[in-house]
Motif scaffolding. Structure first.
Motif, PDB file in Angstrom:
ATOM      1  N   SER A  37       4.019  -8.821 -12.929  1.00 45.87           N
ATOM      2  CA  SER A  37       2.818  -8.860 -13.768  1.00 45.87           C
ATOM      3  C   SER A  37       2.530  -7.499 -14.376  1.00 45.87           C
ATOM      4  O   SER A  37       2.076  -7.399 -15.519  1.00 45.87           O
ATOM      5  CB  SER A  37       1.614  -9.362 -12.966  1.00 45.87           C
ATOM      6  N   ARG A  38       2.805  -6.413 -13.637  1.00 48.25           N
ATOM      7  CA  ARG A  38       2.625  -5.063 -14.195  1.00 48.25           C
ATOM      8  C   ARG A  38       3.561  -4.838 -15.374  1.00 48.25           C
ATOM      9  O   ARG A  38       3.160  -4.356 -16.427  1.00 48.25           O
ATOM     10  CB  ARG A  38       2.882  -3.998 -13.120  1.00 48.25           C
ATOM     11  N   ALA A  39       4.831  -5.187 -15.174  1.00 48.97           N
ATOM     12  CA  ALA A  39       5.824  -4.972 -16.228  1.00 48.97           C
ATOM     13  C   ALA A  39       5.506  -5.796 -17.467  1.00 48.97           C
ATOM     14  O   ALA A  39       5.614  -5.315 -18.603  1.00 48.97           O
ATOM     15  CB  ALA A  39       7.223  -5.308 -15.704  1.00 48.97           C
ATOM     16  N   GLU A  88       9.734   0.726 -12.673  1.00 52.57           N
ATOM     17  CA  GLU A  88       8.762   0.275 -11.678  1.00 52.57           C
ATOM     18  C   GLU A  88       8.689   1.188 -10.457  1.00 52.57           C
ATOM     19  O   GLU A  88       7.636   1.321  -9.844  1.00 52.57           O
ATOM     20  CB  GLU A  88       9.100  -1.152 -11.230  1.00 52.57           C
ATOM     21  N   GLN A  89       9.787   1.828 -10.080  1.00 48.79           N
ATOM     22  CA  GLN A  89       9.797   2.692  -8.908  1.00 48.79           C
ATOM     23  C   GLN A  89      10.090   4.124  -9.328  1.00 48.79           C
ATOM     24  O   GLN A  89      11.156   4.419  -9.855  1.00 48.79           O
ATOM     25  CB  GLN A  89      10.846   2.218  -7.903  1.00 48.79           C
ATOM     26  N   ALA A  90       9.141   5.010  -9.065  1.00 43.33           N
ATOM     27  CA  ALA A  90       9.298   6.406  -9.480  1.00 43.33           C
ATOM     28  C   ALA A  90      10.555   7.044  -8.894  1.00 43.33           C
ATOM     29  O   ALA A  90      11.206   7.863  -9.552  1.00 43.33           O
ATOM     30  CB  ALA A  90       8.057   7.205  -9.067  1.00 43.33           C
ATOM     31  N   PHE A 113       5.686   4.134 -11.438  1.00 44.17           N
ATOM     32  CA  PHE A 113       4.722   3.780 -10.408  1.00 44.17           C
ATOM     33  C   PHE A 113       5.280   4.160  -9.043  1.00 44.17           C
ATOM     34  O   PHE A 113       6.485   4.154  -8.840  1.00 44.17           O
ATOM     35  CB  PHE A 113       4.444   2.263 -10.444  1.00 44.17           C
ATOM     36  N   GLY A 114       4.394   4.474  -8.106  1.00 41.99           N
ATOM     37  CA  GLY A 114       4.873   4.768  -6.767  1.00 41.99           C
ATOM     38  C   GLY A 114       3.879   5.533  -5.922  1.00 41.99           C
ATOM     39  O   GLY A 114       2.748   5.806  -6.335  1.00 41.99           O
ATOM     40  N   GLU A 115       4.311   5.891  -4.714  1.00 40.24           N
ATOM     41  CA  GLU A 115       3.510   6.698  -3.786  1.00 40.24           C
ATOM     42  C   GLU A 115       3.663   8.160  -4.196  1.00 40.24           C
ATOM     43  O   GLU A 115       4.645   8.811  -3.872  1.00 40.24           O
ATOM     44  CB  GLU A 115       3.986   6.451  -2.357  1.00 40.24           C
ATOM     45  N   TRP A 116       2.693   8.672  -4.931  1.00 48.83           N
ATOM     46  CA  TRP A 116       2.856   9.922  -5.657  1.00 48.83           C
ATOM     47  C   TRP A 116       2.258  11.144  -4.967  1.00 48.83           C
ATOM     48  O   TRP A 116       2.918  12.140  -4.764  1.00 48.83           O
ATOM     49  CB  TRP A 116       2.235   9.759  -7.044  1.00 48.83           C
ATOM     50  N   GLU A 117       0.984  11.091  -4.629  1.00 47.81           N
ATOM     51  CA  GLU A 117       0.268  12.262  -4.123  1.00 47.81           C
ATOM     52  C   GLU A 117       0.898  12.797  -2.839  1.00 47.81           C
ATOM     53  O   GLU A 117       1.129  12.048  -1.894  1.00 47.81           O
ATOM     54  CB  GLU A 117      -1.197  11.894  -3.862  1.00 47.81           C
ATOM     55  N   SER A 160      -1.369   3.037  -6.488  1.00 49.58           N
ATOM     56  CA  SER A 160      -2.409   2.262  -5.824  1.00 49.58           C
ATOM     57  C   SER A 160      -2.416   2.656  -4.356  1.00 49.58           C
ATOM     58  O   SER A 160      -1.522   2.287  -3.599  1.00 49.58           O
ATOM     59  CB  SER A 160      -2.141   0.762  -5.976  1.00 49.58           C
ATOM     60  N   ASP A 161      -3.432   3.440  -3.946  1.00 53.15           N
ATOM     61  CA  ASP A 161      -3.393   4.013  -2.602  1.00 53.15           C
ATOM     62  C   ASP A 161      -3.864   3.027  -1.536  1.00 53.15           C
ATOM     63  O   ASP A 161      -4.379   1.950  -1.844  1.00 53.15           O
ATOM     64  CB  ASP A 161      -4.170   5.336  -2.559  1.00 53.15           C
ATOM     65  N   PRO A 162      -3.671   3.352  -0.246  1.00 49.65           N
ATOM     66  CA  PRO A 162      -4.019   2.422   0.833  1.00 49.65           C
ATOM     67  C   PRO A 162      -5.493   2.032   0.863  1.00 49.65           C
ATOM     68  O   PRO A 162      -5.849   0.995   1.434  1.00 49.65           O
ATOM     69  CB  PRO A 162      -3.625   3.198   2.099  1.00 49.65           C
ATOM     70  N   ASP A 163      -6.361   2.842   0.266  1.00 54.47           N
ATOM     71  CA  ASP A 163      -7.787   2.530   0.238  1.00 54.47           C
ATOM     72  C   ASP A 163      -8.171   1.638  -0.934  1.00 54.47           C
ATOM     73  O   ASP A 163      -9.341   1.304  -1.109  1.00 54.47           O
ATOM     74  CB  ASP A 163      -8.604   3.823   0.179  1.00 54.47           C
TER      75      ASP A 163
END
Length: 223
Positions: A37-39, A88-90, A113-117, A160-163
């Motif tokens: 859906s993002r793509a 889709e995956q950084a 997109f991905g787990e960045w910080e 999109s972080d865990p929170d």
């Protein structure tokens, strides 16, 4: 319209913000819940909306680049002014960086997109920001040494972080500095999405405040 690299990058970010903020919270959560859906949203709605706002022609898969935006001249051939690659995956975006480095345009944009910080302890195994920026800069530097590229290489990273906060990070992949140029959170949206069942989500209908005129020069945050 102004087609200098910096002006295009600032305008692209403003239009990107406007397109994302035009969505209702529930629909944004639905879009973000799955990779497909993002793509689809990026291809069919988001980037076309940005191109219309910039008064540019939108094309897909032209000259082996995923998306492009063209300036139509009244007295000459249309020319590409923005080239865009999406992954889709950084952690898998090296090839997209190389593809963009091979092409000529005032503005080139990588969307991923991905787990960045990786400064704030947000992810259990740590984010990928420092590792990927270093790797992507080394790629750009190698290509830059072969052919001096005067354009801007912009990067947008969705996280999109865990929170449940959805963030878009924006920066320039510059070869002459030790850190990303203009690295900041471009957008931060308090939309909660369940990490267990992607189709289950609980949006928060908070007020949306944005100064689109200052995007590209200052942080654009949703509170």
């Amino acid at each position: 319209m102004e087609t200098s690299p910096q002006a295009l990058w600032a305008a692209f970010q403003r239009s990107f913000c406007a397109a994302v903020l035009s969505l209702e919270g529930i629909r944004l959560a639905e879009i973000w819940a799955a990779q497909y859906s993002r793509a689809t949203f990026c291809a069919d709605e988001l980037l076309e909306s940005v191109a219309r706002d910039l008064e540019l022609d939108f094309k897909r898969e032209h000259s082996r680049v995923a998306y492009s935006m063209w300036h139509r001249h009244s007295d000459s051939e249309p020319t590409p002014v923005i080239l865009i690659e999406s992954e889709e995956q950084a952690t898998c975006a090296d090839q997209e960086v190389k593809t963009l480095c091979c092409l000529a345009a005032p503005l080139k944009v990588l969307m991923t997109f991905g787990e960045w910080e990786d400064v704030i302890p947000r992810w259990r195994n740590g984010g990928h920001r420092s590792t990927l920026v270093t790797r992507w800069r080394s790629i750009r530097s190698a290509y830059h040494a072969a052919w001096r590229d005067p354009g801007v290489f912009g990067v947008l990273v969705g996280e999109s972080d865990p929170d449940g906060l959805l963030r878009f990070h924006a920066f320039e992949l510059d070869t002459g500095t030790d850190s990303p140029v203009g690295d900041r959170v471009l957008l931060e949206l308090p939309t909660i999405i369940s990490p267990i069942a992607p189709t289950v989500f609980k949006p928060q209908n908070n007020a949306r405040l944005i100064d689109l005129q200052n995007v590209g020069a200052a942080e654009c945050r949703i509170t």
